[in-house]
Design an enzyme around this catalytic site. Structure first.
Site, PDB file in Angstrom:
ATOM      1  CD  GLN A  99      -8.593   4.856  -4.146  1.00 50.74           C
ATOM      2  OE1 GLN A  99      -8.571   5.837  -4.879  1.00 50.74           O
ATOM      3  NE2 GLN A  99      -7.677   3.908  -4.222  1.00 50.74           N
TER       4      GLN A  99
ATOM      5  CG  HIS B   5       0.955   0.247  -8.165  1.00 49.19           C
ATOM      6  ND1 HIS B   5       1.953   1.177  -8.370  1.00 49.19           N
ATOM      7  CD2 HIS B   5      -0.193   0.966  -8.030  1.00 49.19           C
ATOM      8  CE1 HIS B   5       1.431   2.392  -8.375  1.00 49.19           C
ATOM      9  NE2 HIS B   5       0.127   2.301  -8.167  1.00 49.19           N
TER      10      HIS B   5
ATOM     11  NE  ARG C 285      -0.249  12.996  -7.166  1.00 45.25           N
ATOM     12  CZ  ARG C 285      -1.450  12.403  -7.156  1.00 45.25           C
ATOM     13  NH1 ARG C 285      -1.722  11.462  -6.272  1.00 45.25           N
ATOM     14  NH2 ARG C 285      -2.374  12.747  -8.034  1.00 45.25           N
TER      15      ARG C 285
ATOM     16  N   GLY D   5      -5.036  -0.511  -1.896  1.00 44.55           N
ATOM     17  CA  GLY D   5      -4.022  -0.337  -0.867  1.00 44.55           C
ATOM     18  C   GLY D   5      -4.556   0.475   0.309  1.00 44.55           C
TER      19      GLY D   5
HETATM   20  P1  AMP Z   1      -2.595   4.619  -7.672  1.00 46.25           P
HETATM   21  O1  AMP Z   1      -1.932   4.098  -8.920  1.00 46.25           O
HETATM   22  O2  AMP Z   1      -1.736   5.541  -6.885  1.00 46.25           O
HETATM   23  O3  AMP Z   1      -3.984   5.129  -7.920  1.00 46.25           O
HETATM   24  O4  AMP Z   1      -2.784   3.364  -6.727  1.00 46.25           O
HETATM   25  C1  AMP Z   1      -3.430   2.196  -7.165  1.00 46.25           C
HETATM   26  C2  AMP Z   1      -3.639   1.272  -5.986  1.00 46.25           C
HETATM   27  O5  AMP Z   1      -2.384   0.960  -5.399  1.00 46.25           O
HETATM   28  C3  AMP Z   1      -4.485   1.936  -4.870  1.00 46.25           C
HETATM   29  O6  AMP Z   1      -5.369   0.965  -4.341  1.00 46.25           O
HETATM   30  C4  AMP Z   1      -3.432   2.347  -3.879  1.00 46.25           C
HETATM   31  O7  AMP Z   1      -3.923   2.406  -2.547  1.00 46.25           O
HETATM   32  C5  AMP Z   1      -2.418   1.237  -4.022  1.00 46.25           C
HETATM   33  N1  AMP Z   1      -1.112   1.698  -3.538  1.00 46.25           N
HETATM   34  C6  AMP Z   1      -0.434   2.801  -3.947  1.00 46.25           C
HETATM   35  N2  AMP Z   1       0.699   2.945  -3.237  1.00 46.25           N
HETATM   36  C7  AMP Z   1       0.735   1.917  -2.350  1.00 46.25           C
HETATM   37  C8  AMP Z   1       1.640   1.510  -1.325  1.00 46.25           C
HETATM   38  N3  AMP Z   1       2.750   2.203  -1.059  1.00 46.25           N
HETATM   39  N4  AMP Z   1       1.343   0.409  -0.609  1.00 46.25           N
HETATM   40  C9  AMP Z   1       0.211  -0.301  -0.860  1.00 46.25           C
HETATM   41  N5  AMP Z   1      -0.685   0.023  -1.816  1.00 46.25           N
HETATM   42  C10 AMP Z   1      -0.429   1.111  -2.552  1.00 46.25           C
END
Ligand code: AMP
Length: 282
Positions: free
Chosen positions: A153, A37, A187, A147
């Site tokens: 997505q 993030h 997670r 990401g």
């Molecule tokens: P989430 O909080 O898991 O819904 O993720 C929010 C945003 O952060 C989404 O666009 C994800 O793709 C991105 N994201 C989550 N994990 C990673 C990672 N390891 N590397 C890059 N982007 C990430």
């Protein structure tokens, strides 16, 4: 750095920024922020005058037997991450603020959501498209950051913005990994010590796939079989899917004759983790 909980507060702040001629970036998240993030927030900070981070565990994108209740939350930690990476505002609404009584409008997508996580998680992308559309309407950003970790997505959001003429530039950012290759994820906190070790199997499978492709393999069946063998050799792991799809349509392909995405979802114990690679990045 401000934390706000209501749509009105976001709108008032963004309006003031707009009056000053400032550009605005949006980073949608479900909180419990990590370096993945942080990289999105930092990218937005570099490319925009102001950055809004939404921090909302969106009930609509969780299935009935998924981890909505147990999903980790820590707004104080998140505030520190946003501040450190140049974010200017966190939008942290309650579910009631986002979905008032009588809420009954949805944004949904067909073709691109038929495979991969769309198949394993019915209704997931309807929840994602709906909440992201709402966030776009609330913040009205110039750019929004997603990401590549959630590759389907990213493709779905790009497609939605194009289909629905949303005037927002979508930026895809590289996957941020732990030192041993595991993709960072909120997670990952569910994993026991033993499971955490086993979870590197996703990265090992990704490496198997990229090695084969570098060696000239074009048969998707062969690549998937070899990657499955890596997963099957790990006793704590169970593959949900390993698939190779066309980047544009997210439909399965048999031969690597165009830009493709290889994506996998794997259960490590009860925790479902995802990883992927784009052939164009090899
Ligand atoms: P989430 O909080 O898991 O819904 O993720 C929010 C945003 O952060 C989404 O666009 C994800 O793709 C991105 N994201 C989550 N994990 C990673 C990672 N390891 N590397 C890059 N982007 C990430």
């Amino acid at each position: 750095m401000r934390i706000v909980n209501t749509v009105d507060e976001v709108r008032n702040q963004v309006r003031r920024w707009r009056e000053q001629g400032l550009t605005v970036g949006l980073v949608p998240t479900m909180g419990y922020l990590h370096e993945g993030h942080a990289s999105l927030i930092a990218a937005s900070h570099r490319e925009n005058d102001r950055t809004v981070v939404s921090d909302f565990v969106n009930p609509m994108q969780f299935g009935p037997s998924e981890d909505l209740e147990s999903y980790p939350r820590d707004i104080e930690h998140d505030a520190a991450v946003v501040e450190k990476n140049g974010g200017d505002m966190i939008f942290h609404p309650t579910p009631e603020e986002m979905y008032h009584k009588g809420f009954s409008s949805f944004v949904d997508m067909t073709v691109l959501t038929e495979e991969l996580c769309g198949l394993s998680r019915p209704g997931h992308f309807r929840g994602v498209c709906t909440v992201v559309s709402k966030l776009f309407n609330i913040v009205k950003p110039d750019r929004a950051y997603f990401g590549k970790k959630d590759a389907q997505q990213l493709a779905v959001i790009r497609h939605m913005v194009d289909d629905l003429n949303m005037d927002i530039e979508i930026k895809g950012c590289p996957i941020v990994r732990e030192a041993d290759g595991l993709a960072k994820s909120s997670r990952n906190t569910y994993l026991s010590t033993e499971e955490r070790k086993a979870a590197t199997v996703l990265w090992r499978a990704v490496n198997k796939g990229t090695e084969l492709i570098r060696g000239g393999e074009k048969d998707c069946g062969v690549i998937i079989r070899e990657m499955s063998a890596v997963i099957d050799a790990e006793p704590l792991a169970r593959a949900d899917y390993i698939k190779i799809v066309d980047c544009a349509t997210m439909q399965q392909i048999e031969t690597l004759d165009r830009d493709a995405l290889c994506a996998l979802a794997v259960y490590i114990g009860k925790t479902r983790l995802i990883d992927n690679f784009f052939t164009e990045d090899i």
